[in-house]
Design a protein around this motif. Sequence first.
Motif, PDB file in Angstrom:
ATOM      1  N   SER A 189       1.007  -1.116  -0.068  1.00 32.19           N
ATOM      2  CA  SER A 189       0.009  -0.071   0.085  1.00 32.19           C
ATOM      3  C   SER A 189       0.874   1.392  -0.052  1.00 32.19           C
ATOM      4  CB  SER A 189      -0.860   0.038   1.168  1.00 32.19           C
ATOM      5  OG  SER A 189      -1.880  -1.119   1.198  1.00 32.19           O
ATOM      6  N   ILE A 190       2.187   1.039   0.062  1.00 32.94           N
ATOM      7  CA  ILE A 190       3.098   2.390   0.144  1.00 32.94           C
ATOM      8  C   ILE A 190       2.985   2.906  -1.189  1.00 32.94           C
ATOM      9  CG2 ILE A 190       5.332   3.004   0.188  1.00 32.94           C
ATOM     10  CD1 ILE A 190       5.977   1.095   2.409  1.00 32.94           C
ATOM     11  N   THR A 191       2.858   4.223  -1.267  1.00 32.76           N
ATOM     12  CA  THR A 191       2.738   5.030  -2.696  1.00 32.76           C
ATOM     13  C   THR A 191       3.944   5.936  -2.774  1.00 32.76           C
ATOM     14  OG1 THR A 191       1.492   6.634  -1.698  1.00 32.76           O
ATOM     15  CG2 THR A 191       0.349   4.777  -2.594  1.00 32.76           C
ATOM     16  N   THR A 192       4.171   6.459  -1.305  1.00 36.44           N
ATOM     17  CA  THR A 192       5.298   7.503  -1.458  1.00 36.44           C
ATOM     18  C   THR A 192       6.372   7.372  -0.567  1.00 36.44           C
ATOM     19  OG1 THR A 192       3.795   9.169  -2.111  1.00 36.44           O
ATOM     20  CG2 THR A 192       5.836  10.063  -1.502  1.00 36.44           C
ATOM     21  N   VAL A 193       7.678   7.503  -1.043  1.00 35.89           N
ATOM     22  CA  VAL A 193       8.902   7.117  -0.178  1.00 35.89           C
ATOM     23  C   VAL A 193       9.922   8.437  -0.095  1.00 35.89           C
ATOM     24  CG1 VAL A 193      10.845   5.896   0.660  1.00 35.89           C
ATOM     25  CG2 VAL A 193       8.672   4.736  -0.353  1.00 35.89           C
ATOM     26  N   LYS A 194      10.277   8.943   0.747  1.00 39.20           N
ATOM     27  CA  LYS A 194      11.086  10.016   0.844  1.00 39.20           C
ATOM     28  C   LYS A 194      12.522   9.917   1.612  1.00 39.20           C
ATOM     29  CE  LYS A 194       7.883  13.856   0.592  1.00 39.20           C
ATOM     30  NZ  LYS A 194       7.314  15.165   1.101  1.00 39.20           N
ATOM     31  N   PHE A 195      13.675  10.074   0.818  1.00 36.26           N
ATOM     32  CA  PHE A 195      14.832   9.995   1.264  1.00 36.26           C
ATOM     33  C   PHE A 195      15.538  11.502   1.621  1.00 36.26           C
ATOM     34  CE2 PHE A 195      14.460   6.134  -1.071  1.00 36.26           C
ATOM     35  CZ  PHE A 195      14.524   5.360  -0.209  1.00 36.26           C
ATOM     36  N   SER A 196      16.531  11.597   2.375  1.00 39.55           N
ATOM     37  CA  SER A 196      17.398  12.782   2.419  1.00 39.55           C
ATOM     38  C   SER A 196      18.240  13.238   1.082  1.00 39.55           C
ATOM     39  CB  SER A 196      17.977  13.016   3.920  1.00 39.55           C
ATOM     40  OG  SER A 196      18.646  14.131   3.834  1.00 39.55           O
ATOM     41  N   GLU A 222      13.124   9.050  -5.839  1.00 35.84           N
ATOM     42  CA  GLU A 222      14.379   9.409  -5.850  1.00 35.84           C
ATOM     43  C   GLU A 222      15.445   8.673  -5.075  1.00 35.84           C
ATOM     44  OE1 GLU A 222      14.637  13.686  -5.774  1.00 35.84           O
ATOM     45  OE2 GLU A 222      13.742  14.235  -7.962  1.00 35.84           O
ATOM     46  N   ILE A 223      16.509   8.370  -5.487  1.00 38.49           N
ATOM     47  CA  ILE A 223      17.670   7.381  -4.666  1.00 38.49           C
ATOM     48  C   ILE A 223      18.755   8.423  -4.730  1.00 38.49           C
ATOM     49  CG2 ILE A 223      18.593   5.086  -4.616  1.00 38.49           C
ATOM     50  CD1 ILE A 223      16.520   4.227  -6.321  1.00 38.49           C
ATOM     51  N   PRO A 224      19.085   8.694  -3.310  1.00 43.35           N
ATOM     52  CA  PRO A 224      20.208   9.626  -3.186  1.00 43.35           C
ATOM     53  C   PRO A 224      21.597   8.940  -2.867  1.00 43.35           C
ATOM     54  CG  PRO A 224      19.051   9.940  -1.275  1.00 43.35           C
ATOM     55  CD  PRO A 224      18.268   9.028  -2.055  1.00 43.35           C
ATOM     56  N   GLY A 246      14.601   8.691 -10.173  1.00 42.27           N
ATOM     57  CA  GLY A 246      15.816   9.699 -10.128  1.00 42.27           C
ATOM     58  C   GLY A 246      17.019   9.142  -9.560  1.00 42.27           C
ATOM     59  N   LEU A 247      18.273   9.204 -10.014  1.00 45.37           N
ATOM     60  CA  LEU A 247      19.477   8.464  -9.933  1.00 45.37           C
ATOM     61  C   LEU A 247      20.274   9.617  -9.732  1.00 45.37           C
ATOM     62  CD1 LEU A 247      19.411   5.339 -11.906  1.00 45.37           C
ATOM     63  CD2 LEU A 247      18.907   5.529  -9.585  1.00 45.37           C
ATOM     64  N   GLN A 248      21.503   9.400  -8.990  1.00 45.66           N
ATOM     65  CA  GLN A 248      22.620  10.416  -9.009  1.00 45.66           C
ATOM     66  C   GLN A 248      23.517  10.456 -10.243  1.00 45.66           C
ATOM     67  OE1 GLN A 248      21.171  12.140  -5.530  1.00 45.66           O
ATOM     68  NE2 GLN A 248      23.185  12.954  -6.650  1.00 45.66           N
ATOM     69  N   ASP A 249      23.823  11.701 -10.804  1.00 46.29           N
ATOM     70  CA  ASP A 249      24.859  11.546 -11.978  1.00 46.29           C
ATOM     71  C   ASP A 249      25.873  10.835 -11.540  1.00 46.29           C
ATOM     72  OD1 ASP A 249      25.287  12.318 -14.268  1.00 46.29           O
ATOM     73  OD2 ASP A 249      26.475  14.106 -13.760  1.00 46.29           O
ATOM     74  N   ASP A 250      26.679  10.712 -10.407  1.00 45.66           N
ATOM     75  CA  ASP A 250      27.874   9.687 -10.449  1.00 45.66           C
ATOM     76  C   ASP A 250      27.343   8.468 -10.116  1.00 45.66           C
ATOM     77  OD1 ASP A 250      29.461  12.131 -10.661  1.00 45.66           O
ATOM     78  OD2 ASP A 250      29.410  12.645  -8.496  1.00 45.66           O
ATOM     79  N   ILE A 274      19.059  13.280 -10.705  1.00 48.62           N
ATOM     80  CA  ILE A 274      18.257  14.091  -9.596  1.00 48.62           C
ATOM     81  C   ILE A 274      19.061  15.518 -10.086  1.00 48.62           C
ATOM     82  CG2 ILE A 274      18.301  14.523  -7.168  1.00 48.62           C
ATOM     83  CD1 ILE A 274      18.200  11.575  -6.944  1.00 48.62           C
ATOM     84  N   GLY A 275      17.971  16.458  -9.867  1.00 50.70           N
ATOM     85  CA  GLY A 275      18.401  17.814  -9.998  1.00 50.70           C
ATOM     86  C   GLY A 275      18.463  18.265 -11.612  1.00 50.70           C
ATOM     87  N   SER A 276      18.243  17.427 -12.706  1.00 47.07           N
ATOM     88  CA  SER A 276      18.089  17.799 -13.885  1.00 47.07           C
ATOM     89  C   SER A 276      16.894  17.703 -14.287  1.00 47.07           C
ATOM     90  CB  SER A 276      18.835  16.411 -14.615  1.00 47.07           C
ATOM     91  OG  SER A 276      18.651  16.809 -16.372  1.00 47.07           O
ATOM     92  N   SER A 277      16.450  18.706 -15.470  1.00 48.63           N
ATOM     93  CA  SER A 277      15.168  18.859 -15.943  1.00 48.63           C
ATOM     94  C   SER A 277      14.869  17.799 -17.130  1.00 48.63           C
ATOM     95  CB  SER A 277      14.760  20.347 -16.574  1.00 48.63           C
ATOM     96  OG  SER A 277      15.765  20.573 -17.309  1.00 48.63           O
TER      97      SER A 277
END
Length: 285
Positions: A189-196, A222-224, A246-250, A274-277
Amino acid sequence: MQVTVSPAHEASAASKDSTMGNNEILSEKHVKDPKVLQFYTILANVQDLGESADLKGKTAEQILATYTDDKYTKPAYGSYLTEYDGEIDFGTMEINYIDGIGWARSATKIDLSNATFKSGFTKGPDNEFALCTKLETILLPETITEIGNNAFESCQALTTLSIGTGEDGVVDLTNVDTVGASAFSVCSSITTVKFSPLGTRSTELKLGEKAFANCSKISEIEIPIETAANLGANAFENCAALESVGLQDDLVYINNAVFQGAGTTSFGVKFYIIGSSDISESRIV
């Protein structure tokens, strides 16, 4: 950003072996903390008497102070605790041991956010809330920085997890550095997960194997993480509704079928930095 997907690796879950017999009296074998055991004994007897609705809005301290009659405090079968279907608010109770709190497997809400933990409480323990199949909301103290292996596995009604503060309908892990193997597996049932966001905490996020496997309603994440070893095998396996990641560029590669079976009810998984349009047209289909 170059992404390579490696073969799958299966991870096993231990939490499903945890059972309580119908004729077992609730005891310190099940619930380690004496005060919590006393509280849970009352909940079990209230469930047996069909009075669980009367406890709505009451904290643990209020219940312990009010429900002192023998019919509430007598030894109770543990099965009635597993069937208790109300909300549980520990208030400001001082808790020495968390072991066994997850035996309230039919509770819809568990609030530990204001409880005092004498020995500190930084980790949601391995297996503790696994199979709490009716748990919709859990509120944890702001000291939590780690979610243990299988901690919430098969909590199929779970939609909200807050650490200190949070919002309804969000599993808010912005205070967390480590999410263990299968920690939220089959939380359908989880729809939204937030990470720092990356760089806002002293330690980079680590996701264990199958951390969110079979979370069939997550559509975007988004996975930081920029260190491939920190992104566990099969972490988002069979997340059928997943559309956007969303993934980190590195981050240069992805290990062990992190997204195997994901996006099967959408048009596949679309990736972006992440951070890119700009949204990449690269997909897993």
